[in-house]
Write an enzyme that holds these catalytic residues in place. Structure first.
Site, PDB file in Angstrom:
ATOM      1  CG  ASP A  57      26.879  -0.470  30.884  1.00  0.00           C
ATOM      2  OD1 ASP A  57      25.698   0.115  31.226  1.00  0.00           O
ATOM      3  OD2 ASP A  57      27.724   0.623  30.090  1.00  0.00           O
TER       4      ASP A  57
ATOM      5  N   GLY B  38      18.360   2.594  28.138  1.00  0.00           N
ATOM      6  CA  GLY B  38      17.435   3.857  28.685  1.00  0.00           C
ATOM      7  C   GLY B  38      16.238   3.840  27.884  1.00  0.00           C
TER       8      GLY B  38
ATOM      9  CB  CYS C  82      24.082  -0.736  33.744  1.00  0.00           C
ATOM     10  SG  CYS C  82      22.595  -0.191  32.669  1.00  0.00           S
TER      11      CYS C  82
ATOM     12  CB  CYS D 192      24.147   7.415  32.449  1.00  0.00           C
ATOM     13  SG  CYS D 192      24.721   6.424  30.951  1.00  0.00           S
ATOM     14  CB  THR D 193      27.977   3.462  34.308  1.00  0.00           C
ATOM     15  OG1 THR D 193      27.585   2.817  33.248  1.00  0.00           O
ATOM     16  CG2 THR D 193      27.492   3.285  35.513  1.00  0.00           C
TER      17      THR D 193
HETATM   18  N1  DGL Z   1      25.376   2.875  31.260  1.00  0.00           N
HETATM   19  C1  DGL Z   1      24.049   2.654  31.444  1.00  0.00           C
HETATM   20  C2  DGL Z   1      23.457   3.351  32.566  1.00  0.00           C
HETATM   21  O1  DGL Z   1      24.373   3.476  33.590  1.00  0.00           O
HETATM   22  C3  DGL Z   1      22.973   2.581  30.444  1.00  0.00           C
HETATM   23  C4  DGL Z   1      23.152   3.430  29.086  1.00  0.00           C
HETATM   24  C5  DGL Z   1      21.992   2.928  28.191  1.00  0.00           C
HETATM   25  O2  DGL Z   1      22.338   1.766  27.610  1.00  0.00           O
HETATM   26  O3  DGL Z   1      21.118   3.552  27.987  1.00  0.00           O
HETATM   27  O4  DGL Z   1      22.294   3.611  32.677  1.00  0.00           O
END
Ligand code: DGL
Length: 263
Positions: free
Chosen positions: A9, A42, A73, A183-184
């Protein structure tokens, strides 16, 4: 013993995917790789995101001889999966927002997607909605700020509850009854999100579905043949502070390493 499962991630979000995988596979070695030098994903443009992730994941897969890659992610999955599958022969598991189950359980026929600005804007999200939530009203909320609040919580800093309530305003002003945490990072703020919601909303994420997918690639005889706990290691692309090290230790990650990447 086969090679470790590599979970990837941008930051600490993949821990929400690590948990269900590790609880089903406690004897399996897991390597948690996070690209915190380039977080939040993002806000990155697609080409930049793809280039950096693919290089980093492939380098680390070879370094540790990984047996499975989990791209934990939502912002990166659909973009990097095709290139990873071209270059690697091991199973690659991705994550997509739980739009389909949300549409199946919603009684008000109004669901929400809380994700990063990148995920909310992508064509694949539109395609998921038209394929699986055609009969539903769908409220989309994209926020990188919420990603940074989850990171702050993992660093043991104060969580800004007023900011969370502010981000959730578009959800609180509707009758939606099911919210997809696309989003994780967001399941790590489940309690805070729940508290900020002003009416009853079911929160859905994809952690268990990904763990089930990973299990489908595991030889269960191999998994059950030992009592020894798997080794948990984590690697990151920007130095981390003491608070985050403590959080990673609480999850069982005691072996930590910095991985240098070109910017
Ligand atoms: N954890 C990520 C997701 O599931 C990304 C978060 C990020 O870095 O913007 O989209």
């Amino acid at each position: 013993m086969v090679g470790p499962i590599l979970i990837f991630d941008s930051g600490i979000g993949g821990l929400s995917v690590f948990e269900p995988i590790h609880s089903q596979l406690p004897h399996h070695d897991i390597y948690y790789l996070f690209d915190n030098a380039r977080l939040p994903y993002g806000d990155l443009n697609e080409q930049e995101l793809i280039r950096g992730c693919v290089e980093l994941i492939i380098k680390q897969v070879r370094q540790i001889n990984a047996s499975i890659v989990v791209v934990a992610c939502n912002s990166a999955s659909t973009l990097v999966l095709p290139e990873l599958r071209k270059q690697l022969t091991i199973p690659i598991v991705g994550v997509v927002p739980a739009i389909k189950p949300a549409a199946q359980i919603s009684k008000t026929r109004h669901i929400g997607l809380l994700a990063t600005p990148g995920t909310v804007a992508r064509q694949y999200t539109q395609d998921l909605i038209s394929s699986f939530a055609g009969g539903c009203n769908v409220t989309l909320v994209g926020s990188s700020e919420l990603v940074l609040i989850a990171e702050a919580k993992a660093k043991r800093q104060t969580v800004d509850h007023a900011k969370i309530a502010d981000i959730l305003t578009p959800i609180n002003s509707t009758d939606l009854d099911t919210l997809v945490l696309g989003c994780t990072h967001f399941p790590l703020l489940r309690q805070e999100i729940d508290e900020a919601l002003t009416h009853k909303v079911v929160l859905l994420d994809s952690g268990d579905a990904i763990a089930a997918r990973v299990m489908s690639f595991i030889d269960t005889n191999e998994n059950d043949s030992t009592d020894i706990q798997g080794t948990l290691k984590a690697g990151y692309t920007k130095e981390i502070d003491a608070g985050l090290k403590e959080t990673l230790a609480d999850y069982g990650f005691t072996q930590l390493e910095y991985i240098a990447v070109a910017n």
